[in-house]
Design a protein around this motif. Sequence first.
Motif, short mmCIF file in Angstrom:
data_model
loop_
_atom_site.label_atom_id
_atom_site.label_comp_id
_atom_site.label_asym_id
_atom_site.label_seq_id
_atom_site.Cartn_x
_atom_site.Cartn_y
_atom_site.Cartn_z
N MET A 93 0.84 -1.25 -0.02
CA MET A 93 0.00 -0.04 -0.14
C MET A 93 0.98 1.27 0.08
N ASP A 94 0.18 2.25 -0.51
CA ASP A 94 1.00 3.70 -0.30
C ASP A 94 0.05 4.58 0.43
N VAL A 95 0.51 5.78 0.80
CA VAL A 95 -0.60 6.73 1.61
C VAL A 95 -0.48 8.04 0.76
N GLY A 96 -0.22 8.01 -0.45
CA GLY A 96 -0.07 9.19 -1.27
C GLY A 96 -1.28 9.99 -1.28
N SER A 97 -1.31 11.18 -1.62
CA SER A 97 -2.32 12.22 -1.38
C SER A 97 -3.04 12.29 -3.03
N VAL A 103 -1.14 5.23 -9.45
CA VAL A 103 -1.80 4.03 -10.17
C VAL A 103 -1.00 3.89 -11.57
N ALA A 104 -0.78 4.87 -12.20
CA ALA A 104 0.10 5.03 -13.36
C ALA A 104 1.36 4.36 -13.08
N ALA A 105 2.12 4.85 -12.22
CA ALA A 105 3.44 4.40 -11.53
C ALA A 105 3.45 2.98 -11.38
N ALA A 106 2.49 2.40 -10.73
CA ALA A 106 2.41 1.08 -10.32
C ALA A 106 2.27 0.15 -11.62
N GLU A 107 1.50 0.66 -12.62
CA GLU A 107 1.32 -0.13 -13.87
C GLU A 107 2.75 -0.16 -14.69
N CYS A 116 -0.36 -7.13 -5.88
CA CYS A 116 0.02 -6.94 -4.36
C CYS A 116 -0.59 -5.55 -4.12
N PHE A 117 -0.86 -4.77 -5.04
CA PHE A 117 -1.11 -3.22 -4.72
C PHE A 117 -2.68 -2.92 -4.57
N VAL A 118 -2.62 -2.28 -3.36
CA VAL A 118 -4.05 -1.42 -3.06
C VAL A 118 -3.66 -0.10 -2.75
N PRO A 119 -3.97 0.75 -3.82
CA PRO A 119 -3.58 2.35 -3.42
C PRO A 119 -4.65 2.66 -2.18
N ALA A 120 -3.86 3.43 -1.07
CA ALA A 120 -4.57 4.05 -0.24
C ALA A 120 -4.26 5.53 0.21
N HIS A 121 -5.20 6.20 0.77
CA HIS A 121 -4.78 7.56 1.37
C HIS A 121 -5.57 7.95 2.57
N PRO A 122 -4.85 7.82 3.56
CA PRO A 122 -5.41 8.26 4.85
C PRO A 122 -5.99 9.82 4.95
N ILE A 123 -6.90 10.13 5.48
CA ILE A 123 -7.24 11.61 5.40
C ILE A 123 -6.85 11.81 6.94
N ALA A 124 -5.61 12.01 7.22
CA ALA A 124 -5.23 12.26 8.52
C ALA A 124 -3.78 12.99 8.22
N GLY A 125 -3.17 13.62 9.20
CA GLY A 125 -1.81 14.26 9.38
C GLY A 125 -1.71 15.30 10.36
N LYS A 126 -0.57 16.07 10.27
CA LYS A 126 -0.49 17.23 11.31
C LYS A 126 0.38 18.16 10.43
N ALA A 150 -8.13 -2.76 -10.81
CA ALA A 150 -8.68 -3.95 -11.64
C ALA A 150 -7.82 -5.21 -11.32
N THR A 151 -6.38 -4.53 -11.15
CA THR A 151 -5.45 -5.81 -10.84
C THR A 151 -5.19 -6.00 -9.50
N SER A 152 -5.81 -5.39 -8.62
CA SER A 152 -5.45 -5.53 -7.05
C SER A 152 -6.22 -7.12 -6.78
#
Length: 292
Positions: A93-97, A103-107, A116-126, A150-152
Amino acid sequence: MFERLGLIGCGLMGGSFALALRQAGLVRHIAGFSASPSTTQRALELGVIDVQAASAAEAAAGADLVLVAVPVAATETTFATIHATLGADTLLMDVGSTKSDVVAAAERALGSALPCFVPAHPIAGKERAGVDHADAALYQGRHVILTPMATSGAPQLAKAQAVWTALGARLVEMTPAAHDTTFAAVSHLPHLLAFAFIDGIARQPDGQAILALGGPGFRDFTRIAAADPRMWRDIFLANREELLGQLRAHQQALAQFEQQIVAGDGAALEQLIKEASGIRAAWHMDSFKPGT
């Protein structure tokens, strides 16, 4: 749940994820790597990681969970470095904003490891970055956006859902394009406006004197302007088209306010303020529901 976390990027987001996993008893061993050796050393001192890896590939090797928490511009290089080390059952996983570019980079870079890849973005931070500000509670009660491809792999998606839920996050699934449109409006543009607002005051002849008199409203409005410059540079450029679209829309909104002020039309100005005030009064951070 996991034997080994390979943490690539031991800053605020990655460090908080590692601490949260450890506190929840969801990982046995954490190997960490950052581009800055001093960051990795500090993560070790703080107990965020158990061992310093000499490279991203070394951190990922043998891990059943890999989190890439690097600036979005570095994502493709990181994927290219680690893809050969990922096992068939590994969750990546990633945490990119931003998500369309990730997704293009992963492909382009993950090859046979793409499931293996499931893109993620936590809406959290400081407003302060760095591993010293890592917090095991950072993701509790926060939305985490998943943009599965689709490939995840189905097992990887199920694990991603389970781990974020176990950390107390509230899951939302979106397409990468919908994600980037949404967060250009509610995250990327607000940061840009905060940076521009501070810069606009500071460049005035009496800018420093003006800044010295800022009160609580000024503090709240500008808090996010203290954020990491390199990270936000990368986000603005990665999501430039959506961000530019939001800029144009808000320039029109500002022009409406300017028009009524120039005309001295108090009734029209009050109506604009009333509409915005009512919307903001009705909003709260937990009001978002998928599809709304």
